[in-house]
Motif scaffolding. Structure first.
Motif, PDB file in Angstrom:
ATOM      1  N   ARG A  36       0.809  -1.225   0.000  1.00  0.00           N
ATOM      2  CA  ARG A  36       0.000   0.000   0.000  1.00  0.00           C
ATOM      3  C   ARG A  36       0.837   1.267   0.000  1.00  0.00           C
ATOM      4  O   ARG A  36       0.544   2.205  -0.735  1.00  0.00           O
ATOM      5  CB  ARG A  36      -0.969   0.006   1.185  1.00  0.00           C
ATOM      6  N   ASP A  37       1.891   1.316   0.797  1.00  0.00           N
ATOM      7  CA  ASP A  37       2.672   2.565   0.853  1.00  0.00           C
ATOM      8  C   ASP A  37       3.548   2.780  -0.381  1.00  0.00           C
ATOM      9  O   ASP A  37       4.191   3.812  -0.523  1.00  0.00           O
ATOM     10  CB  ASP A  37       3.487   2.659   2.142  1.00  0.00           C
ATOM     11  N   ARG A  38       3.550   1.823  -1.306  1.00  0.00           N
ATOM     12  CA  ARG A  38       4.268   1.983  -2.572  1.00  0.00           C
ATOM     13  C   ARG A  38       3.327   2.384  -3.709  1.00  0.00           C
ATOM     14  O   ARG A  38       3.757   2.567  -4.838  1.00  0.00           O
ATOM     15  CB  ARG A  38       4.988   0.679  -2.948  1.00  0.00           C
ATOM     16  N   VAL A  39       2.027   2.490  -3.399  1.00  0.00           N
ATOM     17  CA  VAL A  39       1.036   2.884  -4.404  1.00  0.00           C
ATOM     18  C   VAL A  39       0.830   4.391  -4.290  1.00  0.00           C
ATOM     19  O   VAL A  39       0.458   4.901  -3.233  1.00  0.00           O
ATOM     20  CB  VAL A  39      -0.306   2.144  -4.201  1.00  0.00           C
ATOM     21  N   THR A  40       1.082   5.100  -5.367  1.00  0.00           N
ATOM     22  CA  THR A  40       0.940   6.552  -5.402  1.00  0.00           C
ATOM     23  C   THR A  40      -0.319   6.913  -6.181  1.00  0.00           C
ATOM     24  O   THR A  40      -0.560   6.365  -7.252  1.00  0.00           O
ATOM     25  CB  THR A  40       2.158   7.194  -6.097  1.00  0.00           C
ATOM     26  N   THR A  41      -1.099   7.823  -5.622  1.00  0.00           N
ATOM     27  CA  THR A  41      -2.290   8.307  -6.314  1.00  0.00           C
ATOM     28  C   THR A  41      -1.995   9.687  -6.874  1.00  0.00           C
ATOM     29  O   THR A  41      -1.497  10.566  -6.171  1.00  0.00           O
ATOM     30  CB  THR A  41      -3.493   8.392  -5.361  1.00  0.00           C
ATOM     31  N   ILE A  42      -2.271   9.832  -8.139  1.00  0.00           N
ATOM     32  CA  ILE A  42      -2.118  11.115  -8.828  1.00  0.00           C
ATOM     33  C   ILE A  42      -3.489  11.491  -9.358  1.00  0.00           C
ATOM     34  O   ILE A  42      -4.179  10.657  -9.939  1.00  0.00           O
ATOM     35  CB  ILE A  42      -1.126  11.010  -9.999  1.00  0.00           C
ATOM     36  N   ASP A  43      -3.885  12.722  -9.149  1.00  0.00           N
ATOM     37  CA  ASP A  43      -5.180  13.114  -9.707  1.00  0.00           C
ATOM     38  C   ASP A  43      -5.102  14.445 -10.434  1.00  0.00           C
ATOM     39  O   ASP A  43      -4.243  15.262 -10.172  1.00  0.00           O
ATOM     40  CB  ASP A  43      -6.280  13.120  -8.647  1.00  0.00           C
ATOM     41  N   ASP A  44      -6.004  14.564 -11.362  1.00  0.00           N
ATOM     42  CA  ASP A  44      -6.225  15.808 -12.092  1.00  0.00           C
ATOM     43  C   ASP A  44      -7.702  16.166 -11.930  1.00  0.00           C
ATOM     44  O   ASP A  44      -8.405  16.446 -12.889  1.00  0.00           O
ATOM     45  CB  ASP A  44      -5.887  15.635 -13.583  1.00  0.00           C
ATOM     46  N   LEU A  45      -8.181  16.102 -10.688  1.00  0.00           N
ATOM     47  CA  LEU A  45      -9.590  16.406 -10.447  1.00  0.00           C
ATOM     48  C   LEU A  45      -9.862  17.875 -10.716  1.00  0.00           C
ATOM     49  O   LEU A  45      -9.168  18.756 -10.213  1.00  0.00           O
ATOM     50  CB  LEU A  45      -9.988  16.037  -9.017  1.00  0.00           C
ATOM     51  N   GLY A  46     -10.857  18.123 -11.555  1.00  0.00           N
ATOM     52  CA  GLY A  46     -11.222  19.487 -11.901  1.00  0.00           C
ATOM     53  C   GLY A  46     -10.344  20.110 -12.965  1.00  0.00           C
ATOM     54  O   GLY A  46     -10.409  21.314 -13.199  1.00  0.00           O
ATOM     55  N   LYS A  47      -9.531  19.303 -13.631  1.00  0.00           N
ATOM     56  CA  LYS A  47      -8.639  19.812 -14.682  1.00  0.00           C
ATOM     57  C   LYS A  47      -9.138  19.332 -16.035  1.00  0.00           C
ATOM     58  O   LYS A  47      -9.258  18.150 -16.277  1.00  0.00           O
ATOM     59  CB  LYS A  47      -7.214  19.305 -14.484  1.00  0.00           C
ATOM     60  N   SER A  48      -9.414  20.258 -16.913  1.00  0.00           N
ATOM     61  CA  SER A  48      -9.901  19.917 -18.236  1.00  0.00           C
ATOM     62  C   SER A  48      -8.885  20.339 -19.279  1.00  0.00           C
ATOM     63  O   SER A  48      -8.049  21.205 -19.029  1.00  0.00           O
ATOM     64  CB  SER A  48     -11.227  20.629 -18.508  1.00  0.00           C
ATOM     65  N   GLY A  49      -8.973  19.722 -20.432  1.00  0.00           N
ATOM     66  CA  GLY A  49      -8.096  20.133 -21.517  1.00  0.00           C
ATOM     67  C   GLY A  49      -7.923  19.041 -22.542  1.00  0.00           C
ATOM     68  O   GLY A  49      -7.945  17.868 -22.207  1.00  0.00           O
ATOM     69  N   PRO A  50      -7.726  19.443 -23.789  1.00  0.00           N
ATOM     70  CA  PRO A  50      -7.544  18.468 -24.859  1.00  0.00           C
ATOM     71  C   PRO A  50      -6.152  17.843 -24.877  1.00  0.00           C
ATOM     72  O   PRO A  50      -5.901  16.912 -25.614  1.00  0.00           O
ATOM     73  CB  PRO A  50      -7.794  19.291 -26.126  1.00  0.00           C
ATOM     74  N   SER A  51      -5.253  18.367 -24.070  1.00  0.00           N
ATOM     75  CA  SER A  51      -3.890  17.839 -24.034  1.00  0.00           C
ATOM     76  C   SER A  51      -3.440  17.770 -22.575  1.00  0.00           C
ATOM     77  O   SER A  51      -4.214  18.041 -21.666  1.00  0.00           O
ATOM     78  CB  SER A  51      -2.957  18.750 -24.833  1.00  0.00           C
ATOM     79  N   ILE A  52      -2.180  17.458 -22.367  1.00  0.00           N
ATOM     80  CA  ILE A  52      -1.678  17.368 -20.996  1.00  0.00           C
ATOM     81  C   ILE A  52      -1.265  18.726 -20.428  1.00  0.00           C
ATOM     82  O   ILE A  52      -0.942  18.823 -19.251  1.00  0.00           O
ATOM     83  CB  ILE A  52      -0.510  16.364 -20.885  1.00  0.00           C
ATOM     84  N   GLU A  53      -1.309  19.748 -21.253  1.00  0.00           N
ATOM     85  CA  GLU A  53      -0.955  21.091 -20.783  1.00  0.00           C
ATOM     86  C   GLU A  53      -1.925  21.483 -19.662  1.00  0.00           C
ATOM     87  O   GLU A  53      -3.121  21.357 -19.793  1.00  0.00           O
ATOM     88  CB  GLU A  53      -1.046  22.105 -21.919  1.00  0.00           C
TER      89      GLU A  53
END
Length: 99
Positions: A36-53
């Motif tokens: 469990r402590d090796r699992v990283t959560t990454i979120d882009d909650l509330g982030k919109s866009g057609p690309s990763i910018e």
């Protein structure tokens, strides 16, 4: 890595069950044998866009993959990682180079 995303703040507020389901991917990773402590959560909650910018979470994910720090990526809708073929293929190419 667990990746969670809703493109607008309104969707974050309206779809709490979906958000919880996305974060529950951590439990799935543990069930698959990851510590469990090796699992990283990454979120882009509330982030919109057609690309990763402007989506710092997916930028971090790509960087971690490039550094060979990722053993697995879990998400509910993996299409949420990229809205264009270019972005999706960038991630796939980085993963393929490491395997």
């Amino acid at each position: 890595m667990v990746y969670a995303r809703h493109p607008t703040p309104q969707q974050v507020a309206d779809h709490k069950e979906s958000t919880a389901r996305q974060y529950a991917r951590v439990d799935r990773a543990v069930a698959l044998g990851w510590v469990r402590d090796r699992v990283t959560t990454i979120d882009d909650l509330g982030k919109s866009g057609p690309s990763i910018e402007g989506r710092l979470g997916v930028q971090r994910l790509l960087a971690e993959v490039a550094l060979d720090c990722v053993g697995m990526i879990l998400g509910v809708e993996m299409s949420r990682l990229a809205r264009s073929c270019k972005g999706w293929h960038r991630l796939l190419e980085r993963c393929a180079r490491l395997s």
